[in-house]
Design a protein around this motif. Structure first.
Motif, PDB file in Angstrom:
ATOM      1  N   MET A  63       5.235  61.916  43.609  1.00  0.00           N
ATOM      2  CA  MET A  63       5.684  62.853  42.587  1.00  0.00           C
ATOM      3  C   MET A  63       6.318  64.091  43.232  1.00  0.00           C
ATOM      4  SD  MET A  63       3.411  64.412  39.453  1.00  0.00           S
ATOM      5  CE  MET A  63       2.662  62.830  39.105  1.00  0.00           C
ATOM      6  N   GLU A  64       7.404  64.578  42.668  1.00  0.00           N
ATOM      7  CA  GLU A  64       8.148  65.678  43.267  1.00  0.00           C
ATOM      8  C   GLU A  64       7.287  66.917  43.457  1.00  0.00           C
ATOM      9  OE1 GLU A  64      11.128  67.527  45.137  1.00  0.00           O
ATOM     10  OE2 GLU A  64      11.141  65.447  44.469  1.00  0.00           O
ATOM     11  N   GLN A 421       3.731  60.394  26.072  1.00  0.00           N
ATOM     12  CA  GLN A 421       3.576  59.566  27.270  1.00  0.00           C
ATOM     13  C   GLN A 421       2.587  60.190  28.255  1.00  0.00           C
ATOM     14  OE1 GLN A 421       7.157  58.153  29.061  1.00  0.00           O
ATOM     15  NE2 GLN A 421       7.937  57.254  27.170  1.00  0.00           N
ATOM     16  N   LEU A 422       2.650  61.500  28.443  1.00  0.00           N
ATOM     17  CA  LEU A 422       1.692  62.154  29.340  1.00  0.00           C
ATOM     18  C   LEU A 422       0.270  62.036  28.797  1.00  0.00           C
ATOM     19  CD1 LEU A 422       3.606  65.413  30.384  1.00  0.00           C
ATOM     20  CD2 LEU A 422       3.363  63.278  31.665  1.00  0.00           C
ATOM     21  N   HIS A 454       6.030  70.962  34.653  1.00  0.00           N
ATOM     22  CA  HIS A 454       6.962  70.512  35.692  1.00  0.00           C
ATOM     23  C   HIS A 454       7.506  69.129  35.363  1.00  0.00           C
ATOM     24  CE1 HIS A 454       8.247  68.805  39.543  1.00  0.00           C
ATOM     25  NE2 HIS A 454       8.459  70.045  39.941  1.00  0.00           N
ATOM     26  N   ARG A 455       6.617  68.227  34.957  1.00  0.00           N
ATOM     27  CA  ARG A 455       7.059  66.863  34.651  1.00  0.00           C
ATOM     28  C   ARG A 455       7.917  66.816  33.399  1.00  0.00           C
ATOM     29  NH1 ARG A 455       2.541  62.433  34.951  1.00  0.00           N
ATOM     30  NH2 ARG A 455       4.443  61.184  34.730  1.00  0.00           N
ATOM     31  N   LEU A 456       7.599  67.631  32.406  1.00  0.00           N
ATOM     32  CA  LEU A 456       8.436  67.672  31.200  1.00  0.00           C
ATOM     33  C   LEU A 456       9.862  68.091  31.555  1.00  0.00           C
ATOM     34  CD1 LEU A 456       5.979  69.306  28.645  1.00  0.00           C
ATOM     35  CD2 LEU A 456       6.961  67.004  28.476  1.00  0.00           C
ATOM     36  N   TYR A 460      11.730  64.597  31.747  1.00  0.00           N
ATOM     37  CA  TYR A 460      12.173  64.424  30.360  1.00  0.00           C
ATOM     38  C   TYR A 460      13.264  65.410  29.959  1.00  0.00           C
ATOM     39  CZ  TYR A 460       7.961  61.586  30.123  1.00  0.00           C
ATOM     40  OH  TYR A 460       7.010  60.638  30.358  1.00  0.00           O
ATOM     41  N   GLY A 461      13.654  66.293  30.880  1.00  0.00           N
ATOM     42  CA  GLY A 461      14.723  67.246  30.593  1.00  0.00           C
ATOM     43  C   GLY A 461      14.356  68.272  29.554  1.00  0.00           C
TER      44      GLY A 461
END
Length: 540
Positions: A63-64, A421-422, A454-456, A460-461
């Motif tokens: 993961m980034e 999804q999260l 961060h993941r959103l 997901y932009g």
């Protein structure tokens, strides 16, 4: 499906070893994970966990945000072969804010490898994870790391393990010196010393070996550390009980190894121990009774879901622990929760983000099923149309809450998609209040909110604002009488929300307020944890 005899099936199952690596943050867990892969021949070069600006990163950190911060926040699955055994290795987050993900991983393994920083000893997160292992009866192998640094005396560390973890520690190896005066490790079973040389990155069998402790050359080369080691080893042999595999499997004994993962030292001994003493796949607990791994019919349980492992494909992978029988690509599977059947044809095995198409798998293996939805954490998959539900995969009531809203209202749909999804992954818990439009996030630790935001943004932009929230306590609710539950929901609309599984939860600002509500509604059950197979009552 291709026929396979019971004897062949039992042989394949006996070849499997499935274990998780657990530790406090910064104990060297991810480094050890890579070195185990290196010694097994699964990778040719190990990335540096600390080299955040370099092009290489830890193999198990995909993961980034992990690459930016140098920590593991998601569990990784890796399969490799070593000494004719198939090893399924699960790397877990060390950070306490992601303890739920670690707990779910521990439900999918048969043993655990505990990594301890020799300078710090047994730390808080290690204790918490050990409690989980103890509650599940998971056997533990201990690796005391970082002997190439100035650390605590090994006898002191052994004593601390026994006092704080409540189990007998049985050294399989013993260090000779530490830091700049670290000379190597003595194998108590093989009666030999593997000599350490700083700066050598050896993986093969070309490490210098000296047989016995009495070789006169040792005093000239390793004094005074060899003298101290002889004294320590004599004491250890006198006071330590012999290794008892039954006690180890019961969680009463832990074999202890010393080394330096960053220098590849002591890693092979740990890998050999996984093969030699860690258990093969064990029976799994289901509502209908224990399920034996050698059972002829396939069964498996979903213990992890991960979206966007490959951002280019916006994929979603469901991780399944094979609990019994044999999986074969293209076989028809039944989802017990819904009764629906499906036929997965692109099932994969993993080496972190590297994937390989899987033709077959056996009990103990971890398989990945790419999907666009429909499967949930805790779902049971079977080959036959027989009732079966595995248990032991709970969701814990969050301790911290935040509101979340989208910066750009045109991205509202993407925000909800991302949060769904999260939430289904279990990366964070998402609640939809019955009144109000702002979604709520629930977590065990505040770092989970940073990761979600961060993941959103990157997956997901969606740029989102994390907002303060008045709630500090949550309990899922249930009742024997559906009408009573409906009355409770109607009477508490301002406090009730639904989670990702549409289960009702009541949220309050204080524990006292929760207690008042419990007293007012004696026919309602309040739950500190929710399990896929049904709500379980725990003391609130």
């Amino acid at each position: 499906m291709t026929d396979i005899t019971r004897d062949v099936l039992a042989e394949r199952v006996a070849q499997r070893r499935t274990f998780a690596i657990i530790s406090h943050p910064d104990a060297g867990k991810t480094t050890l994970t890579e070195k185990l892969l290196l010694f097994a021949g699964a990778i040719q070069i190990a990335g540096s966990v600390k080299a955040r600006k370099a092009s290489r990163h830890a193999t198990s950190d995909w993961m980034e945000i992990e690459k930016q911060r140098g920590i593991s926040v998601a569990s990784s699955v890796m399969q490799m072969e070593y000494r004719d055994k198939v090893i399924n290795l699960l790397d877990t987050p060390g950070h306490q804010d992601f303890s739920e993900d670690t707990y779910r991983v521990l439900t999918a393994v048969d043993a655990a490898l505990m990594v301890i920083d020799a300078a710090n000893g047994v730390e808080a997160q290690t204790l918490r994870l050990l409690e989980v292992c103890r509650s599940r009866g998971t056997p533990i192998i201990t690796f005391i790391n970082k002997l190439d640094r100035e650390v605590r005396p090994p006898i002191e560390l052994i004593d601390e393990i026994e006092r704080t973890l409540g189990m007998s520690a049985v050294p399989f190896s013993w260090p000779i010196g530490m830091g700049k005066r670290f000379h190597g490790v003595y194998d108590l079973h093989e009666d030999r010393i593997r000599v350490f040389r700083a700066g050598e990155d050896r993986v093969g069998e070309d490490v210098e070996v000296v047989n016995g402790l009495d070789d006169p050359s040792l005093d000239a080369r390793f004094a005074p550390e060899i003298g101290q080691a002889r004294d320590d080893i004599a004491l250890i042999r006198e006071v330590t009980p012999p290794f008892d595999r039954d006690a180890f499997l019961a969680g009463h004994q832990t074999p202890v190894f010393f080394g330096s993962a960053i220098n590849n030292f002591g890693v092979r001994e740990v890998l050999d121990a996984v093969v030699d003493i860690a258990p093969a796949p064990q029976a799994r607990v289901a509502l209908q009774g224990p399920v034996e791994p050698s059972g002829e019919s396939f069964s498996g349980v979903v213990f992890k879901i991960q979206a966007n492992m490959d951002p280019a494909h916006r994929d979603r992978v469901v991780f399944v622990r094979v609990c019994s029988g044999r999986f074969e690509r293209g076989m028809r599977l039944r989802l017990q929760r819904t009764g629906k059947e499906f036929r997965p044809n692109t099932v994969v095995s993993f080496l972190s983000q590297r994937r390989e198409l899987l033709e077959e798998a056996f009990a103990g293996d971890i398989i990945g099923i790419p999907t666009h939805g429909g499967l949930q954490l805790g779902d049971t998959l079977t080959e036959r149309n027989e009732p079966l539900q595995f248990t032991g995969l709970p969701f814990f009531a969050p301790e911290i809450f935040r509101g979340i809203e989208v910066v750009n209202p045109l991205k509202t749909k993407q925000l909800r998609t991302g949060l769904v999804q999260l939430g289904e992954e279990g990366a964070i818990q998402v609640f939809r209040p019955l009144r109000g439009s702002i979604l709520l996030l629930g977590a065990v630790g505040v770092l989970q909110f940073d990761v979600a935001a961060h993941r959103l943004k990157h997956e997901y932009g969606v740029e989102a604002r994390i907002l303060p929230c008045p709630y500090t306590c949550a309990r899922w609710v249930s009742a024997d009488d559906p009408a009573e539950l409906e009355r409770f929901v109607e009477g508490n609309l301002a406090r009730v929300a639904q989670d990702a599984a549409d289960a009702y939860a009541v949220l309050t600002g204080t524990q006292y307020e929760m207690k008042v509500i419990q007293d007012m509604w004696p026919k309602i059950r309040f739950h500190a944890q929710r399990e896929h197979a049904g709500l379980q009552l725990e003391a609130a």
